[in-house]
Structures are given as C-alpha cells and as structure tokens.
Motif scaffolding. Structure first.
Motif, PDB file in Angstrom:
ATOM      1  N   LEU A  26       0.843  -1.205   0.000  1.00  0.00           N
ATOM      2  CA  LEU A  26       0.000   0.000   0.000  1.00  0.00           C
ATOM      3  C   LEU A  26       0.875   1.251   0.000  1.00  0.00           C
ATOM      4  O   LEU A  26       0.660   2.172  -0.803  1.00  0.00           O
TER       5      LEU A  26
ATOM      6  N   MET B  38      -4.950   8.442  -0.158  1.00  0.00           N
ATOM      7  CA  MET B  38      -6.290   7.870  -0.120  1.00  0.00           C
ATOM      8  C   MET B  38      -6.969   8.405   1.134  1.00  0.00           C
ATOM      9  O   MET B  38      -6.297   8.821   2.081  1.00  0.00           O
TER      10      MET B  38
ATOM     11  N   GLU C 240     -11.048   4.739   2.665  1.00  0.00           N
ATOM     12  CA  GLU C 240     -10.482   3.958   1.556  1.00  0.00           C
ATOM     13  C   GLU C 240      -9.304   3.107   2.031  1.00  0.00           C
ATOM     14  O   GLU C 240      -9.172   1.947   1.616  1.00  0.00           O
TER      15      GLU C 240
ATOM     16  N   ASP D 106     -10.721   0.189   4.127  1.00  0.00           N
ATOM     17  CA  ASP D 106     -11.341  -0.828   3.270  1.00  0.00           C
ATOM     18  C   ASP D 106     -10.289  -1.615   2.505  1.00  0.00           C
ATOM     19  O   ASP D 106     -10.398  -2.848   2.361  1.00  0.00           O
ATOM     20  N   ARG D 107      -9.273  -0.928   1.995  1.00  0.00           N
ATOM     21  CA  ARG D 107      -8.226  -1.601   1.226  1.00  0.00           C
ATOM     22  C   ARG D 107      -7.491  -2.635   2.091  1.00  0.00           C
ATOM     23  O   ARG D 107      -7.320  -3.797   1.678  1.00  0.00           O
TER      24      ARG D 107
ATOM     25  N   ASP E 122      -9.852  -5.562   3.109  1.00  0.00           N
ATOM     26  CA  ASP E 122     -10.072  -6.465   1.974  1.00  0.00           C
ATOM     27  C   ASP E 122      -8.871  -7.372   1.755  1.00  0.00           C
ATOM     28  O   ASP E 122      -9.014  -8.583   1.498  1.00  0.00           O
ATOM     29  N   ASP E 123      -7.648  -6.800   1.839  1.00  0.00           N
ATOM     30  CA  ASP E 123      -6.442  -7.581   1.612  1.00  0.00           C
ATOM     31  C   ASP E 123      -6.274  -8.657   2.684  1.00  0.00           C
ATOM     32  O   ASP E 123      -5.914  -9.805   2.378  1.00  0.00           O
TER      33      ASP E 123
END
Length: 215
Positions: free
Chosen positions: A19, A54, A58, A61-62, A65-66
């Motif tokens: 990230l 971001m 965001e 969530d990123r 999700d990962d």
C-alpha cells in the motif's frame, strides 16, 4: 482478535507494505509494529502521513479487503491454546465478548469460522465510540454483556489493547506476540494460552482483587 485469538498480524503487515510502496513510499518492520493494537482510523492517518493519497475510509477498506483475502486463501490461524480456552469458557457458561479494532465485517467472518457459539458480544473498530487505548470498547462490551468491568478478565497481546482493558477496570492477562508487554499494567503475563483453562483465569482475577490492585 488479531494476535490474541488469531495470528493475523503478519497478514496486516503484508498488506501494509505494498500500500505504501504503491504511492512511492517505504514502510519498515518497526513502523508496522507501531501499529499493532491501534485503531484503524489512527493507523490510516499514519499511512496518509507516509504518503498514501487515499481517504481514511479507503485505506481501511483496502487493508481489510487484503487481510480478508489472505484469510480466505490461507485459512484462519488460531493462536496456540486460544480456541481451546474459549471452548472451555463457553462450556463453563462464562459470558464472552470479542473486543477488536478490526472492522465488524472482518471480525464476523473470523467468528463465523469458529465451529461453536464462541461469543455473546462482538465490539469491532467501527462499533467503538473511541478506539483502544481508550477504555470505551471494553466498557461497551461490558454494558452489552450486563456485567461490571471489575468482574471481568481481558486477554490482550498489544500495549494499546492492554491500556484499554486496564483503563476499563478489568483484570488483564497479557500474552505477548509481536511486541513486549512489560510495564503495561497487566495482572499477569503468560507466554502462551496453550494449556491454560478457566481455573487459571479465575486465579488471576482472584489474586488481583484480593490484592486490591494490579500486581
């Protein structure tokens, strides 16, 4: 949850580095360790300071999700003795709550993979009025359980988590994983939950309350 019940901290760390690098920054192991036990909003702001362009939602969530993708691919790695201790607590009729700074959708996905009714209450990062190290998440869990914090025992693996639980008034057992826990106010430090049972937890609580202070 992360680091106490399940060993997901390596999944978080594996999600953080790409990230930051995606936005031309660098991310060290020491920086990753500093996030252990922090609320996700606080962590997201640290990523913004590291150059991640971001929004806070965001970033959350990123990363969520990962980590959930890693759990789906590799399974849920329970910490030694954690599942067994939880099962014994439930068999003894003891109320239990999961207090985590992970998002609710991730916490529920982990709980759903436990093959028994593991928790009466789940307080996740998006439920807490203020994140760890504030006492709010534990106080919210106690309120929903209908118990006095002084009658509870919390098990934590991070300094922020321990500070939160201690501030709530609970007796706290620290089980170090990624970072040391000396000097954080735990009533006891156990190297592992393996081989521990209800009697061990009751002994810690009785010792703390008899002494009238955290020993």
């Amino acid at each position: 949850m992360d680091g106490t019940l399940v060993d997901t901290e390596p999944y978080w760390m594996a999600a953080e580095t790409p990230l930051v690098e995606e936005f031309g920054g660098t991310w060290t192991h020491e920086q990753a360790l500093d996030l252990v036990g922090r609320g996700l909003e606080d962590s997201a702001r640290i990523f913004q300071a590291a150059g991640v362009r971001m929004s806070v939602p965001e970033i959350i969530d990123r990363l969520t999700d990962d980590v959930m993708a890693s759990l789906a691919a590799d399974g849920v790695p329970f910490r030694p003795g954690a599942r067994e201790l939880l099962a014994e607590l439930r068999a003894a009729g003891i109320k239990t709550a999961l207090v985590t700074m992970s998002m609710g959708r991730m916490a529920r996905s982990v709980v759903d993979l436990i093959d028994f009714d593991a928790f009466d209450v789940v307080i996740a990062g998006d439920d807490a009025t203020r994140p760890k190290p504030f006492p709010d998440p534990y106080l919210q869990a106690c309120e929903l359980l209908g118990v006095d914090p002084a009658d509870t025992v919390a098990i934590e693996d991070s300094p922020n988590g321990l500070l939160s639980a201690v501030a709530s008034g609970a007796s706290v057992i620290g089980v170090p994983h990624m970072v040391p826990l000396e000097g954080t106010g735990a009533a006891a430090l156990w190297p592992t939950l393996a081989g521990r049972g209800v009697a061990d937890i009751a002994e810690v609580h009785a010792g703390r309350t008899t002494a009238g202070s955290v020993r």
